[in-house]
Design a protein around this motif. Structure first.
Motif, PDB file in Angstrom:
ATOM      1  N   MET A   1       0.829  -1.210   0.000  1.00  0.00           N
ATOM      2  CA  MET A   1       0.000   0.000   0.000  1.00  0.00           C
ATOM      3  C   MET A   1       0.865   1.261   0.000  1.00  0.00           C
ATOM      4  N   GLU A   2       1.937   1.269   0.826  1.00  0.00           N
ATOM      5  CA  GLU A   2       2.833   2.426   0.870  1.00  0.00           C
ATOM      6  C   GLU A   2       3.491   2.643  -0.484  1.00  0.00           C
ATOM      7  N   GLN A   3       3.898   1.531  -1.126  1.00  0.00           N
ATOM      8  CA  GLN A   3       4.536   1.635  -2.438  1.00  0.00           C
ATOM      9  C   GLN A   3       3.552   2.179  -3.470  1.00  0.00           C
ATOM     10  N   GLN A   4       2.273   1.750  -3.367  1.00  0.00           N
ATOM     11  CA  GLN A   4       1.257   2.229  -4.298  1.00  0.00           C
ATOM     12  C   GLN A   4       1.028   3.725  -4.135  1.00  0.00           C
ATOM     13  N   ARG A   5       0.983   4.187  -2.862  1.00  0.00           N
ATOM     14  CA  ARG A   5       0.801   5.620  -2.616  1.00  0.00           C
ATOM     15  C   ARG A   5       1.978   6.416  -3.157  1.00  0.00           C
ATOM     16  N   ALA A   6       3.199   5.877  -2.945  1.00  0.00           N
ATOM     17  CA  ALA A   6       4.396   6.556  -3.443  1.00  0.00           C
ATOM     18  C   ALA A   6       4.378   6.625  -4.961  1.00  0.00           C
ATOM     19  N   SER A   7       3.934   5.521  -5.595  1.00  0.00           N
ATOM     20  CA  SER A   7       3.860   5.483  -7.051  1.00  0.00           C
ATOM     21  C   SER A   7       2.855   6.505  -7.561  1.00  0.00           C
ATOM     22  N   GLY A   8       1.703   6.595  -6.874  1.00  0.00           N
ATOM     23  CA  GLY A   8       0.691   7.567  -7.263  1.00  0.00           C
ATOM     24  C   GLY A   8       1.180   8.993  -7.107  1.00  0.00           C
ATOM     25  N   GLN A   9       1.904   9.275  -6.027  1.00  0.00           N
ATOM     26  CA  GLN A   9       2.428  10.618  -5.795  1.00  0.00           C
ATOM     27  C   GLN A   9       3.457  10.982  -6.852  1.00  0.00           C
TER      28      GLN A   9
END
Length: 218
Positions: A1-9
């Protein structure tokens, strides 16, 4: 989830930058198939980012038609410029009242980088256009860095980027006029003279608007 948020940002920053610097043109349809290939991302992440950009006014979501880069207009530029003056002048007053020696050092450092790029632009060096505008952004951000409000700085950053979109469409440098205005802002800031800084900022932004509009009408 953290990686997904970072990717989205990261994707958000990349697409916003491409819109601001004109790599995605005003009014251009943002096709998900093309964007997936261009940015190497998933449809769900892409839609999340485009909805965020739409909420900020960089993108338009049109019912049954998809997403488009926000268009430009004379009225739009004037509205954004007025809002920038309102926000930046308020932040300037707060920042100049609270700024300490560390803040002054940050302003001087940001101005030094901008001044170097302005000299290269005056010499006709087109290779530094994005660096020039990035340092312009950093200088204005440094001026309001001591305003005490992260929300105000973030809102100003969004409005500044919308203003910058218009400048990047024409890539024309106002020369010594703009450079002297930046020097005036520096001098007023270091003197902690809010009234002088606000007056200079209004002239600086108004001059930029009229310059952009003169090119827009060609």
């Amino acid at each position: 989830m953290e990686q997904q948020r970072a990717s989205g940002q990261s994707l958000y920053g990349e697409i916003r930058s491409d819109i601001v610097f004109g790599r995605l043109e005003p009014g251009e349809k943002l096709k998900t198939t093309d964007l997936r290939s261009r940015y190497g991302t998933s449809v769900s992440t892409l839609r999340e980012v485009l909805n965020r950009l739409a909420s900020e006014g960089f993108v338009e979501a049109r019912e049954q038609r998809g997403f488009f880069v926000a268009p430009m207009s004379e009225a739009g530029l004037r509205e954004i410029a007025d809002l920038r003056i309102l926000l930046e002048n308020h932040a300037l007053e707060q920042s100049l009242a609270a700024g300490d020696t560390n803040w002054e050092a940050g302003v001087i450092s940001a101005y030094h980088k901008l001044e170097r790029m302005e000299k290269r632009r005056a010499e006709g060096d087109a290779s530094v256009i994005e660096a020039w505008k990035r340092y312009d952004w950093e200088f204005h951000q440094s001026l309001i860095a001591a305003c005490g409000s992260a929300e105000l700085r973030a809102l100003h950053g969004t409005v500044f980027d919308k203003y910058l979109r218009y400048q990047m469409q024409f890539l024309s440098y106002r020369g010594e006029v703009a450079a002297s205005e930046h020097r005036g802002l520096l001098d007023a800031a270091l003197a902690h003279d809010a009234a002088a800084a606000q007056k200079m900022l209004r002239a600086h932004i108004s001059g930029g608007v009229e310059h952009a509009l003169s090119l827009m009408r060609l």
